[in-house]
Design a protein around this motif. Structure first.
Motif, PDB file in Angstrom:
ATOM      1  N   THR A  67      16.753  75.976  40.283  1.00 50.23           N
ATOM      2  CA  THR A  67      15.312  76.166  40.188  1.00 50.23           C
ATOM      3  C   THR A  67      14.885  76.907  38.938  1.00 50.23           C
ATOM      4  OG1 THR A  67      15.488  78.195  41.475  1.00 50.23           O
ATOM      5  CG2 THR A  67      15.045  76.159  42.680  1.00 50.23           C
ATOM      6  N   GLY A  68      15.798  77.452  38.191  1.00 50.44           N
ATOM      7  CA  GLY A  68      15.440  78.222  37.004  1.00 50.44           C
ATOM      8  C   GLY A  68      15.352  77.361  35.766  1.00 50.44           C
ATOM      9  N   GLN A  69      15.775  77.916  34.660  1.00 50.35           N
ATOM     10  CA  GLN A  69      15.712  77.231  33.379  1.00 50.35           C
ATOM     11  C   GLN A  69      16.955  76.395  33.091  1.00 50.35           C
ATOM     12  OE1 GLN A  69      13.014  77.257  31.502  1.00 50.35           O
ATOM     13  NE2 GLN A  69      12.006  78.563  32.989  1.00 50.35           N
ATOM     14  N   TRP A  70      17.888  76.329  34.002  1.00 50.02           N
ATOM     15  CA  TRP A  70      19.144  75.639  33.746  1.00 50.02           C
ATOM     16  C   TRP A  70      18.981  74.141  33.539  1.00 50.02           C
ATOM     17  CZ3 TRP A  70      22.868  78.591  32.182  1.00 50.02           C
ATOM     18  CH2 TRP A  70      22.871  79.921  32.570  1.00 50.02           C
ATOM     19  N   PRO A  71      18.157  73.445  34.337  1.00 45.84           N
ATOM     20  CA  PRO A  71      17.972  72.016  34.033  1.00 45.84           C
ATOM     21  C   PRO A  71      17.344  71.775  32.664  1.00 45.84           C
ATOM     22  CG  PRO A  71      17.303  72.462  36.285  1.00 45.84           C
ATOM     23  CD  PRO A  71      17.559  73.785  35.636  1.00 45.84           C
ATOM     24  N   VAL A  72      16.428  72.643  32.266  1.00 39.38           N
ATOM     25  CA  VAL A  72      15.800  72.499  30.944  1.00 39.38           C
ATOM     26  C   VAL A  72      16.829  72.766  29.842  1.00 39.38           C
ATOM     27  CG1 VAL A  72      13.979  73.364  29.435  1.00 39.38           C
ATOM     28  CG2 VAL A  72      13.553  73.118  31.875  1.00 39.38           C
ATOM     29  N   LEU A  73      17.675  73.770  30.026  1.00 38.94           N
ATOM     30  CA  LEU A  73      18.739  74.046  29.069  1.00 38.94           C
ATOM     31  C   LEU A  73      19.680  72.856  28.953  1.00 38.94           C
ATOM     32  CD1 LEU A  73      20.323  76.114  27.270  1.00 38.94           C
ATOM     33  CD2 LEU A  73      21.592  76.672  29.348  1.00 38.94           C
ATOM     34  N   SER A  74      19.975  72.228  30.063  1.00 41.82           N
ATOM     35  CA  SER A  74      20.850  71.069  30.052  1.00 41.82           C
ATOM     36  C   SER A  74      20.210  69.894  29.316  1.00 41.82           C
ATOM     37  CB  SER A  74      21.197  70.676  31.485  1.00 41.82           C
ATOM     38  OG  SER A  74      22.069  69.596  31.491  1.00 41.82           O
ATOM     39  N   ILE A  75      18.903  69.715  29.466  1.00 39.49           N
ATOM     40  CA  ILE A  75      18.205  68.653  28.726  1.00 39.49           C
ATOM     41  C   ILE A  75      18.269  68.922  27.227  1.00 39.49           C
ATOM     42  CG2 ILE A  75      15.911  67.688  28.262  1.00 39.49           C
ATOM     43  CD1 ILE A  75      15.349  67.932  31.263  1.00 39.49           C
ATOM     44  N   VAL A  76      18.043  70.161  26.838  1.00 39.22           N
ATOM     45  CA  VAL A  76      18.085  70.514  25.412  1.00 39.22           C
ATOM     46  C   VAL A  76      19.491  70.289  24.843  1.00 39.22           C
ATOM     47  CG1 VAL A  76      17.896  72.445  23.793  1.00 39.22           C
ATOM     48  CG2 VAL A  76      16.143  72.102  25.537  1.00 39.22           C
ATOM     49  N   LEU A  77      20.509  70.698  25.572  1.00 40.90           N
ATOM     50  CA  LEU A  77      21.884  70.496  25.104  1.00 40.90           C
ATOM     51  C   LEU A  77      22.223  69.016  25.004  1.00 40.90           C
ATOM     52  CD1 LEU A  77      23.842  73.262  27.032  1.00 40.90           C
ATOM     53  CD2 LEU A  77      23.390  73.163  24.590  1.00 40.90           C
ATOM     54  N   GLY A  78      21.809  68.226  25.980  1.00 37.44           N
ATOM     55  CA  GLY A  78      22.073  66.787  25.939  1.00 37.44           C
ATOM     56  C   GLY A  78      21.378  66.112  24.776  1.00 37.44           C
ATOM     57  N   LEU A  79      20.116  66.471  24.525  1.00 40.02           N
ATOM     58  CA  LEU A  79      19.394  65.906  23.386  1.00 40.02           C
ATOM     59  C   LEU A  79      20.050  66.289  22.060  1.00 40.02           C
ATOM     60  CD1 LEU A  79      15.614  66.268  24.287  1.00 40.02           C
ATOM     61  CD2 LEU A  79      16.873  64.180  23.811  1.00 40.02           C
ATOM     62  N   PHE A  80      20.460  67.550  21.957  1.00 33.90           N
ATOM     63  CA  PHE A  80      21.121  67.996  20.730  1.00 33.90           C
ATOM     64  C   PHE A  80      22.417  67.234  20.502  1.00 33.90           C
ATOM     65  CE2 PHE A  80      23.771  70.898  18.229  1.00 33.90           C
ATOM     66  CZ  PHE A  80      22.953  71.034  17.113  1.00 33.90           C
ATOM     67  N   CYS A  81      23.169  67.005  21.562  1.00 35.74           N
ATOM     68  CA  CYS A  81      24.431  66.272  21.457  1.00 35.74           C
ATOM     69  C   CYS A  81      24.188  64.850  20.975  1.00 35.74           C
ATOM     70  CB  CYS A  81      25.136  66.272  22.811  1.00 35.74           C
ATOM     71  SG  CYS A  81      26.565  65.188  22.891  1.00 35.74           S
ATOM     72  N   ILE A 107      31.656  58.381  21.637  1.00 32.75           N
ATOM     73  CA  ILE A 107      31.989  58.996  22.924  1.00 32.75           C
ATOM     74  C   ILE A 107      31.042  60.157  23.220  1.00 32.75           C
ATOM     75  CG2 ILE A 107      33.771  60.318  24.149  1.00 32.75           C
ATOM     76  CD1 ILE A 107      35.830  58.537  22.679  1.00 32.75           C
ATOM     77  N   ALA A 108      30.702  60.939  22.198  1.00 31.85           N
ATOM     78  CA  ALA A 108      29.778  62.058  22.385  1.00 31.85           C
ATOM     79  C   ALA A 108      28.388  61.576  22.772  1.00 31.85           C
ATOM     80  CB  ALA A 108      29.710  62.900  21.112  1.00 31.85           C
ATOM     81  N   ILE A 109      27.954  60.439  22.225  1.00 33.21           N
ATOM     82  CA  ILE A 109      26.651  59.885  22.615  1.00 33.21           C
ATOM     83  C   ILE A 109      26.657  59.511  24.090  1.00 33.21           C
ATOM     84  CG2 ILE A 109      25.133  57.878  22.327  1.00 33.21           C
ATOM     85  CD1 ILE A 109      25.740  57.999  19.340  1.00 33.21           C
ATOM     86  N   VAL A 110      27.724  58.891  24.544  1.00 29.75           N
ATOM     87  CA  VAL A 110      27.809  58.500  25.961  1.00 29.75           C
ATOM     88  C   VAL A 110      27.812  59.735  26.856  1.00 29.75           C
ATOM     89  CG1 VAL A 110      29.306  57.397  27.671  1.00 29.75           C
ATOM     90  CG2 VAL A 110      28.943  56.314  25.452  1.00 29.75           C
ATOM     91  N   ILE A 111      28.583  60.745  26.495  1.00 27.07           N
ATOM     92  CA  ILE A 111      28.632  61.963  27.300  1.00 27.07           C
ATOM     93  C   ILE A 111      27.286  62.675  27.287  1.00 27.07           C
ATOM     94  CG2 ILE A 111      29.679  64.262  27.455  1.00 27.07           C
ATOM     95  CD1 ILE A 111      32.287  62.998  26.521  1.00 27.07           C
ATOM     96  N   GLY A 112      26.629  62.709  26.128  1.00 26.37           N
ATOM     97  CA  GLY A 112      25.302  63.324  26.037  1.00 26.37           C
ATOM     98  C   GLY A 112      24.277  62.596  26.890  1.00 26.37           C
ATOM     99  N   LEU A 113      24.342  61.260  26.916  1.00 24.66           N
ATOM    100  CA  LEU A 113      23.418  60.495  27.760  1.00 24.66           C
ATOM    101  C   LEU A 113      23.679  60.729  29.246  1.00 24.66           C
ATOM    102  CD1 LEU A 113      23.190  57.126  25.800  1.00 24.66           C
ATOM    103  CD2 LEU A 113      21.457  58.911  26.001  1.00 24.66           C
ATOM    104  N   ILE A 114      24.933  60.870  29.610  1.00 26.55           N
ATOM    105  CA  ILE A 114      25.254  61.205  31.004  1.00 26.55           C
ATOM    106  C   ILE A 114      24.682  62.573  31.350  1.00 26.55           C
ATOM    107  CG2 ILE A 114      27.159  61.781  32.575  1.00 26.55           C
ATOM    108  CD1 ILE A 114      28.791  59.584  31.156  1.00 26.55           C
ATOM    109  N   GLY A 115      24.848  63.542  30.449  1.00 26.83           N
ATOM    110  CA  GLY A 115      24.278  64.861  30.666  1.00 26.83           C
ATOM    111  C   GLY A 115      22.757  64.820  30.766  1.00 26.83           C
ATOM    112  N   LEU A 116      22.110  63.979  29.951  1.00 18.21           N
ATOM    113  CA  LEU A 116      20.656  63.855  30.002  1.00 18.21           C
ATOM    114  C   LEU A 116      20.185  63.262  31.326  1.00 18.21           C
ATOM    115  CD1 LEU A 116      19.603  62.684  26.449  1.00 18.21           C
ATOM    116  CD2 LEU A 116      18.837  64.707  27.659  1.00 18.21           C
ATOM    117  N   VAL A 117      20.885  62.254  31.813  1.00 15.78           N
ATOM    118  CA  VAL A 117      20.505  61.649  33.097  1.00 15.78           C
ATOM    119  C   VAL A 117      20.658  62.660  34.229  1.00 15.78           C
ATOM    120  CG1 VAL A 117      21.178  59.889  34.784  1.00 15.78           C
ATOM    121  CG2 VAL A 117      20.949  59.287  32.374  1.00 15.78           C
ATOM    122  N   LEU A 118      21.773  63.358  34.261  1.00  9.36           N
ATOM    123  CA  LEU A 118      21.981  64.374  35.301  1.00  9.36           C
ATOM    124  C   LEU A 118      20.953  65.500  35.193  1.00  9.36           C
ATOM    125  CD1 LEU A 118      25.869  64.680  35.331  1.00  9.36           C
ATOM    126  CD2 LEU A 118      24.418  63.615  37.058  1.00  9.36           C
ATOM    127  N   ALA A 119      20.640  65.915  33.972  1.00  2.76           N
ATOM    128  CA  ALA A 119      19.661  66.981  33.774  1.00  2.76           C
ATOM    129  C   ALA A 119      18.272  66.541  34.191  1.00  2.76           C
ATOM    130  CB  ALA A 119      19.656  67.416  32.309  1.00  2.76           C
TER     131      ALA A 119
END
Length: 130
Positions: A67-81, A107-119
């Motif tokens: 419920t905190g800022q963690w999903p937003v942090l994950s979106i930012v990290l995924g976009l940066f990746c 491979i990093a693009i695929v992992i970043g997109l997976i992180g973005l979907v989960l986030a």
């Protein structure tokens, strides 16, 4: 206090990696660490951290993690990746096998997109629960 410490560590990592990545190498041999490989390795680590944080936020919906800022942090990290990997693919001149890290960037693009979907899933769940 912990979020400030984590943010400081992430900022220091982002400042240190380009310094190491653009240092001059002394010849490329099989298995050696080149600046391109180091850059894609950093992008993969950022994407994995995005997926990990988003996965924890999805797994524990009632915890303060979701419920905190963690999903937003994950979106930012995924976009940066994803953006870092796409930039790396755009500027590397040689093909695969030259030591530039093009395969790792894909491979990093695929992992970043997976992180973005989960986030995104974790973020929408946190908005729904409020």
């Amino acid at each position: 206090m912990k979020i400030k410490l984590i943010s400081f560590i992430i900022l220091c990592t982002f400042l240190l990696v380009p310094t190491i990545a653009f240092a001059e190498g002394t010849g490329v041999s099989y298995g050696s660490i080149t600046p391109g490989r180091l850059l894609t390795f950093a992008a993969v680590l950022i994407g994995l951290s995005s997926a990990l944080v988003a996965g924890i936020a999805l797994a524990r919906p009632t915890n303060r993690f979701a419920t905190g800022q963690w999903p937003v942090l994950s979106i930012v990290l995924g976009l940066f990746c994803v953006l870092l990997s796409m930039f790396h693919l755009a500027v590397t001149p040689a093909g695969f096998g030259a030591g530039n890290g093009r395969a790792g960037a894909i491979i990093a693009i695929v992992i970043g997109l997976i992180g973005l979907v989960l986030a995104g899933m974790a973020w929408f769940r946190s908005l729904r629960d409020k």
